[in-house]
Scaffold this motif. Structure first.
Motif, PDB file in Angstrom:
ATOM      1  N   ASN A   9      -3.942  38.104  22.043  1.00  0.00           N
ATOM      2  CA  ASN A   9      -4.305  37.697  20.715  1.00  0.00           C
ATOM      3  C   ASN A   9      -5.636  38.482  20.278  1.00  0.00           C
ATOM      4  O   ASN A   9      -6.470  38.957  21.148  1.00  0.00           O
ATOM      5  N   CYS A  10      -5.850  38.686  18.954  1.00  0.00           N
ATOM      6  CA  CYS A  10      -7.026  39.266  18.384  1.00  0.00           C
ATOM      7  C   CYS A  10      -8.121  38.142  18.490  1.00  0.00           C
ATOM      8  O   CYS A  10      -9.302  38.977  18.626  1.00  0.00           O
ATOM      9  N   ASN A  11      -7.932  36.934  17.825  1.00  0.00           N
ATOM     10  CA  ASN A  11      -9.243  36.312  18.145  1.00  0.00           C
ATOM     11  C   ASN A  11      -9.309  34.980  18.868  1.00  0.00           C
ATOM     12  O   ASN A  11      -9.804  34.575  19.564  1.00  0.00           O
ATOM     13  N   ARG A 150       2.318  39.868  15.805  1.00  0.00           N
ATOM     14  CA  ARG A 150       2.134  38.631  15.317  1.00  0.00           C
ATOM     15  C   ARG A 150       1.100  38.468  14.479  1.00  0.00           C
ATOM     16  O   ARG A 150       0.336  39.516  14.636  1.00  0.00           O
ATOM     17  N   PRO A 151       0.821  37.429  13.556  1.00  0.00           N
ATOM     18  CA  PRO A 151      -0.255  37.742  12.679  1.00  0.00           C
ATOM     19  C   PRO A 151      -1.886  37.934  13.536  1.00  0.00           C
ATOM     20  O   PRO A 151      -2.694  38.440  12.773  1.00  0.00           O
ATOM     21  N   ASP A 152      -1.862  37.398  14.853  1.00  0.00           N
ATOM     22  CA  ASP A 152      -2.924  37.433  15.498  1.00  0.00           C
ATOM     23  C   ASP A 152      -2.905  38.044  16.717  1.00  0.00           C
ATOM     24  O   ASP A 152      -3.735  37.822  17.577  1.00  0.00           O
ATOM     25  N   LEU A 167       6.479  33.408  18.205  1.00  0.00           N
ATOM     26  CA  LEU A 167       6.340  34.256  16.865  1.00  0.00           C
ATOM     27  C   LEU A 167       5.902  33.209  15.917  1.00  0.00           C
ATOM     28  O   LEU A 167       6.374  31.913  16.147  1.00  0.00           O
ATOM     29  N   ASP A 168       4.846  33.561  15.168  1.00  0.00           N
ATOM     30  CA  ASP A 168       4.219  32.853  14.205  1.00  0.00           C
ATOM     31  C   ASP A 168       4.870  32.865  12.840  1.00  0.00           C
ATOM     32  O   ASP A 168       4.339  32.412  11.801  1.00  0.00           O
TER      33      ASP A 168
END
Length: 606
Positions: A9-11, A150-152, A167-168
């Protein structure tokens, strides 16, 4: 052989529950053990099929200082030699696992470590100190690896079904991947049928930092191969030494192994070689289709089994067994493709899995040594085809849906996407070296597309669905480089293909076996489209919700009528049926495994 999955994840911190759900989707690939590792925003999971170091090969594997964490799928065939080199350089090993050499090779050689590893593999190597993840896939794409945006951040897994819990975003079809599937039998390159999910390419590494892909690079490509002007005796001497080394390495296993024996050139030679180097009878498995119009190859396989004293088992599925195996093979293939040989391969794997964890098979021999009839098309015919469909020298010019059928069947979105379905073939053809022959270009196109995205999907996924590892010695990258480098005259002569391999094999297998007409591995599905089945299909398929965004209901009815009245078009119809089943399992469903034998039309009605 194993299954791997993870997310970066990014965050946000990595979600352990969702990662555990992803790993659970890969239990069939690794029924013996499971492991998960979390480090803040990063998480990885592994399912294990124990082949090497049965007691001590639990994954993830870690470096001594726990800076590095590794999950791997496949086999590192040169792990003994590489381990000795690394031990001499001062590295200390904690297990006897073949995969552990990846950790130490990374520390010893940096990014060049990929060039030192020989085998079939897909792995994720996490460097906590650098905050870096390296995803890599073997040179020929024997082992699968998928990457999802993925979004993040990103997610990765051995199979698409394991990505579904990670998956989001809503699951959507990629029109380009779908068009490639219908026209070419499979989507190819990085493109898959599921939007936002892509393949890591054969021979490719992907670097991920802070949840973002920062670099992708190819560490190996067949494009570096150059033709060597050898005569047969020189080439045979080199191949003798090469195959001895390859077989010794591929036969390394702490569990027994067997062979899928078709009676063709490749599996016959493998039986001879396995018998030579093992010194004991090999367990062999063959499949036939009694009661159909196909030539039964079981007698050929039985004769070879007697000659080499293998412990032989025949599988004779009935029509209903084959038909009702379809939903499971669609689920197992995961990456939508429609090689009908998946059906008997799955039945063979199920039988083998009752006794063994490792099975050899002959995939790659035709691509590497030019065995297919399509490689021997006359120059005049290829010229004519290239005028009609330019860009690939008259090779692979026609889609499966042609004539009036694309406009009759395809809706606007699919029809538009189908216009560029040949683009990957054209691009691969154009990137070959100028000095290569057209035969080499044809081999290269197949090595890039049909092999990894069709044949090896079958070879890996059908076996792993039953917890069986497949080994394919003809696709050792050194064998591929050797075969591609041979001059054309050693590979093809008149109507005879795979000439070098056959001549070389005459010392091992009777000549009449080697030079018999190539039969291929076909499944008589068209014979099983009887009237009751077609009537049920006509009620279910035309307005099926998976198909209406892409197909014209009237066109599907016309195709069913053609199969009923003219006994033609069955390949197109089966392609549509398989997509509808795949959609039910992976888009409207969550990748759940069907029963081993399930009526395919019942699946579509759920």
């Amino acid at each position: 052989m194993c299954g791997i999955a993870g997310l970066f994840n990014c965050n946000l911190p990595a979600d352990e529950l969702r990662l555990d759900q992803a790993v659970a989707k890969l239990t069939h690939r690794g029924p013996d053990d499971r492991g998960i590792f979390l480090d803040g925003r990063f998480g990885m999971g592994h399912t294990r099929l124990s082949i090497i170091d049965l007691a001590g090969g639990h994954q993830p594997l870690f470096s001594e200082d726990r800076r590095l964490a590794l999950i791997a799928n496949g086999e590192i065939y040169n792990f003994i030699e590489l381990r000795s080199e690394l031990t001499a350089a001062g590295f200390r090993f904690q297990t006897q696992s073949d995969s552990e050499v990846i950790l130490h090779a990374y520390l010893a050689f940096g990014e060049g470590f990929l060039e030192r590893i020989q085998g079939m593999f897909a792995f994720a190597l996490y460097d906590a100190l650098e905050g870096r993840l390296i995803l890599a896939r073997d040179r020929l794409g024997i082992k699968p690896l998928f990457l999802a945006r993925r979004p993040d951040g990103i997610a990765f897994a051995s199979e698409i079904k394991a990505l579904l819990p990670l998956l989001d975003q809503p699951r959507e079809i990629d029109p380009q991947g779908l068009a490639q599937y219908f026209q070419n039998q499979f989507s190819t390159g990085a493109t898959t049928v599921l939007r936002g999910v892509e393949r890591v390419l054969p021979g490719e590494a992907v670097v991920v930092e802070a949840g973002k892909t920062t670099r992708r690079f190819r560490y190996w490509s067949p494009l570096a191969v150059r033709t060597e002007e050898l005569d047969f005796d020189e080439a045979a001497a080199r191949f003798d030494a090469l195959m001895e080394r390859v077989m010794v390495e591929h036969m390394r296993s702490d569990v027994p192994f067997g062979l899928f024996l078709s009676g063709g050139v490749d599996s016959s030679l493998l039986l001879a070689l396995l018998t030579r180097y093992s010194g004991e009878p090999i367990r062999t498995f063959s499949v036939g289709f009694p009661g159909t119009s196909l030539t039964d190859e079981l007698p050929l396989a039985e004769g070879l089994a007697r000659r080499f004293r293998s412990r032989h088992r025949e599988i004779r599925p009935g029509p209903q067994d084959i038909l009702h195996s379809l939903p499971l093979t669609v689920w197992a293939a995961d990456d939508l493709m429609r090689d009908n040989a998946s059906l008997p391969t799955s039945l063979l794997a199920r039988a083998a899995g009752e006794e063994l964890k490792v099975v050899f098979s002959g995939e790659g021999g035709d691509e590497v040594f030019a065995g297919y009839g399509r490689y021997r098309t006359s120059p005049l015919e290829r010229l004519f085809k290239s005028l009609l469909a330019p860009g690939s020298g008259g090779f692979r010019t026609r889609g499966s849906f042609r004539g009036r059928w694309p406009k009759t069947l395809f809706g606007p979105a699919l029809l538009a996407a189908a216009q560029s379905a040949r683009r990957p073939v054209q691009e691969s053809w154009r990137e070959t070296p100028r000095e290569w022959s057209d035969l080499q270009r044809m081999q290269y196109v197949d090595l890039c597309h049909a092999l990894p995205d069709n044949l090896l999907v079958k070879a890996d996924r059908m076996l792993m669905a039953w917890g069986v590892e497949g080994r394919v010695p003809f696709l050792d990258h050194r064998v591929v480089e050797f075969g591609l480098s041979l001059p054309d005259r050693l590979k093809i002569e008149g109507r005879q293909g795979k000439l070098f391999l056959k001549r070389w094999g005459e010392r091992l297998v009777p000549a009449e076996q080697l030079y018999a007409r190539k039969r291929g591995f076909h499944v008589p599905l068209g014979e099983w489209l009887d009237e009751p089945f077609l009537e049920r299909l006509n009620r279910i398929l035309p307005e099926h919700p998976a198909l209406t965004p892409w197909f014209k209901p009237a066109g599907i009815r016309a195709l069913i009528a053609r199969c009923r009245d003219e006994r033609q078009g069955s390949a197109m119809l089966w392609a549509i049926i398989q997509f509808a089943i795949w959609h039910r399992l992976f888009i409207s469903g969550n990748g759940e495994r069907p029963e081993a034998l399930t009526d395919p039309l019942e699946i579509l009605q759920r």
